[in-house]
Design a protein around this motif. Structure first.
Motif, PDB file in Angstrom:
ATOM      1  N   GLN A  24      -3.669  68.151  83.899  1.00 50.06           N
ATOM      2  CA  GLN A  24      -2.400  67.913  83.202  1.00 50.06           C
ATOM      3  C   GLN A  24      -1.658  66.747  83.826  1.00 50.06           C
ATOM      4  O   GLN A  24      -1.142  65.878  83.120  1.00 50.06           O
ATOM      5  N   SER A  25      -1.607  66.693  85.147  1.00 55.04           N
ATOM      6  CA  SER A  25      -0.910  65.605  85.843  1.00 55.04           C
ATOM      7  C   SER A  25      -1.577  64.271  85.563  1.00 55.04           C
ATOM      8  O   SER A  25      -0.904  63.267  85.303  1.00 55.04           O
ATOM      9  N   VAL A  26      -2.901  64.251  85.612  1.00 56.69           N
ATOM     10  CA  VAL A  26      -3.630  63.014  85.356  1.00 56.69           C
ATOM     11  C   VAL A  26      -3.420  62.560  83.914  1.00 56.69           C
ATOM     12  O   VAL A  26      -3.154  61.383  83.654  1.00 56.69           O
ATOM     13  N   ALA A  27      -3.508  63.495  82.972  1.00 52.71           N
ATOM     14  CA  ALA A  27      -3.316  63.145  81.563  1.00 52.71           C
ATOM     15  C   ALA A  27      -1.949  62.520  81.342  1.00 52.71           C
ATOM     16  O   ALA A  27      -1.826  61.504  80.649  1.00 52.71           O
ATOM     17  N   LEU A  43      -1.906  58.628  80.059  1.00 43.40           N
ATOM     18  CA  LEU A  43      -1.725  58.544  78.627  1.00 43.40           C
ATOM     19  C   LEU A  43      -0.280  58.408  78.210  1.00 43.40           C
ATOM     20  O   LEU A  43       0.037  58.405  77.028  1.00 43.40           O
ATOM     21  N   ALA A  44       0.612  58.318  79.183  1.00 46.55           N
ATOM     22  CA  ALA A  44       2.045  58.211  78.878  1.00 46.55           C
ATOM     23  C   ALA A  44       2.381  56.850  78.311  1.00 46.55           C
ATOM     24  O   ALA A  44       1.761  55.887  78.528  1.00 46.55           O
ATOM     25  N   VAL A  69      -7.409  53.935  88.125  1.00 44.10           N
ATOM     26  CA  VAL A  69      -6.508  53.718  89.273  1.00 44.10           C
ATOM     27  C   VAL A  69      -5.305  54.657  89.180  1.00 44.10           C
ATOM     28  O   VAL A  69      -4.950  55.330  90.154  1.00 44.10           O
ATOM     29  N   ALA A  70      -4.689  54.728  88.000  1.00 44.88           N
ATOM     30  CA  ALA A  70      -3.536  55.627  87.813  1.00 44.88           C
ATOM     31  C   ALA A  70      -3.953  57.083  87.955  1.00 44.88           C
ATOM     32  O   ALA A  70      -3.221  57.906  88.529  1.00 44.88           O
ATOM     33  N   ALA A  71      -5.141  57.409  87.441  1.00 47.70           N
ATOM     34  CA  ALA A  71      -5.646  58.787  87.512  1.00 47.70           C
ATOM     35  C   ALA A  71      -5.863  59.213  88.954  1.00 47.70           C
ATOM     36  O   ALA A  71      -5.531  60.340  89.327  1.00 47.70           O
ATOM     37  N   ARG A  72      -6.421  58.329  89.765  1.00 50.07           N
ATOM     38  CA  ARG A  72      -6.672  58.687  91.168  1.00 50.07           C
ATOM     39  C   ARG A  72      -5.365  58.950  91.904  1.00 50.07           C
ATOM     40  O   ARG A  72      -5.260  59.876  92.701  1.00 50.07           O
ATOM     41  N   SER A  73      -4.358  58.150  91.616  1.00 56.02           N
ATOM     42  CA  SER A  73      -3.055  58.355  92.244  1.00 56.02           C
ATOM     43  C   SER A  73      -2.448  59.697  91.813  1.00 56.02           C
ATOM     44  O   SER A  73      -1.932  60.455  92.645  1.00 56.02           O
ATOM     45  N   ALA A  74      -2.532  60.010  90.526  1.00 54.47           N
ATOM     46  CA  ALA A  74      -2.005  61.285  90.020  1.00 54.47           C
ATOM     47  C   ALA A  74      -2.801  62.457  90.566  1.00 54.47           C
ATOM     48  O   ALA A  74      -2.228  63.505  90.903  1.00 54.47           O
ATOM     49  N   LEU A  75      -4.124  62.298  90.668  1.00 54.75           N
ATOM     50  CA  LEU A  75      -4.979  63.355  91.228  1.00 54.75           C
ATOM     51  C   LEU A  75      -4.563  63.648  92.660  1.00 54.75           C
ATOM     52  O   LEU A  75      -4.385  64.809  93.035  1.00 54.75           O
ATOM     53  N   THR A 121      -2.096  51.605  73.455  1.00 53.53           N
ATOM     54  CA  THR A 121      -1.594  52.591  74.393  1.00 53.53           C
ATOM     55  C   THR A 121      -1.259  53.864  73.639  1.00 53.53           C
ATOM     56  O   THR A 121      -0.579  53.837  72.639  1.00 53.53           O
ATOM     57  N   ARG A 122      -1.746  54.965  74.161  1.00 54.64           N
ATOM     58  CA  ARG A 122      -1.444  56.261  73.568  1.00 54.64           C
ATOM     59  C   ARG A 122      -0.278  56.882  74.308  1.00 54.64           C
ATOM     60  O   ARG A 122      -0.115  56.690  75.494  1.00 54.64           O
ATOM     61  N   SER A 123       0.509  57.623  73.616  1.00 53.37           N
ATOM     62  CA  SER A 123       1.618  58.328  74.235  1.00 53.37           C
ATOM     63  C   SER A 123       1.466  59.806  73.923  1.00 53.37           C
ATOM     64  O   SER A 123       1.255  60.181  72.783  1.00 53.37           O
ATOM     65  N   ILE A 124       1.536  60.634  74.960  1.00 54.89           N
ATOM     66  CA  ILE A 124       1.433  62.066  74.726  1.00 54.89           C
ATOM     67  C   ILE A 124       2.651  62.764  75.297  1.00 54.89           C
ATOM     68  O   ILE A 124       3.231  62.318  76.271  1.00 54.89           O
TER      69      ILE A 124
END
Length: 139
Positions: free
Chosen positions: A131-134, A138-139, A51-57, A1-4
């Motif tokens: 930015q929101s998706v990232a 990636l959190a 799945v997480a990206a679509r929700s954030a998008l 898991t990456r954390s940004i």
């Protein structure tokens, strides 16, 4: 898991941007109305990120465009499908993110995902959504 902690958006010209994390590592891109990310070790990691990206998008587009139709992905039904040209994550209702398999021509040999923005999305909206998706994946 990456954390940004931060996403840097660098212009590559003509509605194309490179996304980097706070260390300068290339994590994704914006190319017109497409937002993509690489760096997932396994296909399952890419699926979970999609799945997480679509929700954030959706959440970001709801803030940008009143009336944006929120689409809730049924994570338990997500599979891959081919449309003849690309491979997509699909939950039985609609394809919601393109799966990018490892390849030599990519900037790394990891799995990736790509999401489409509506054609009317501005470059500013694309940056905000990216930015929101990232931050979500990636959190």
């Amino acid at each position: 898991t990456r954390s940004i902690e931060m996403v840097k958006i660098l212009s590559n010209g003509d509605n194309q941007q490179r996304l980097e994390d706070s260390t300068g590592r290339h994590i994704g891109w914006i190319n017109g109305h497409m937002i993509g990310f690489r760096g997932f070790v396994m296909e399952d990691d890419a699926r979970d990120a999609a799945v997480a990206a679509r929700s954030a998008l959706d959440a970001a587009l709801e803030r940008q465009y009143t009336g944006w139709p929120h689409y809730e992905v049924d994570a338990s039904r997500v599979r891959t499908m081919h449309d003849g040209a690309s491979e997509w994550f699909y939950d039985g209702t609609a394809p919601f993110a393109r799966l990018l398999r490892p390849q030599r021509r990519a900037y790394d040999t990891s799995f990736g995902i790509e999401l489409a923005l509506p054609t009317y999305a501005t470059e500013g909206a694309a940056i905000t959504v990216a930015q929101s998706v990232a931050m979500a994946i990636l959190a």
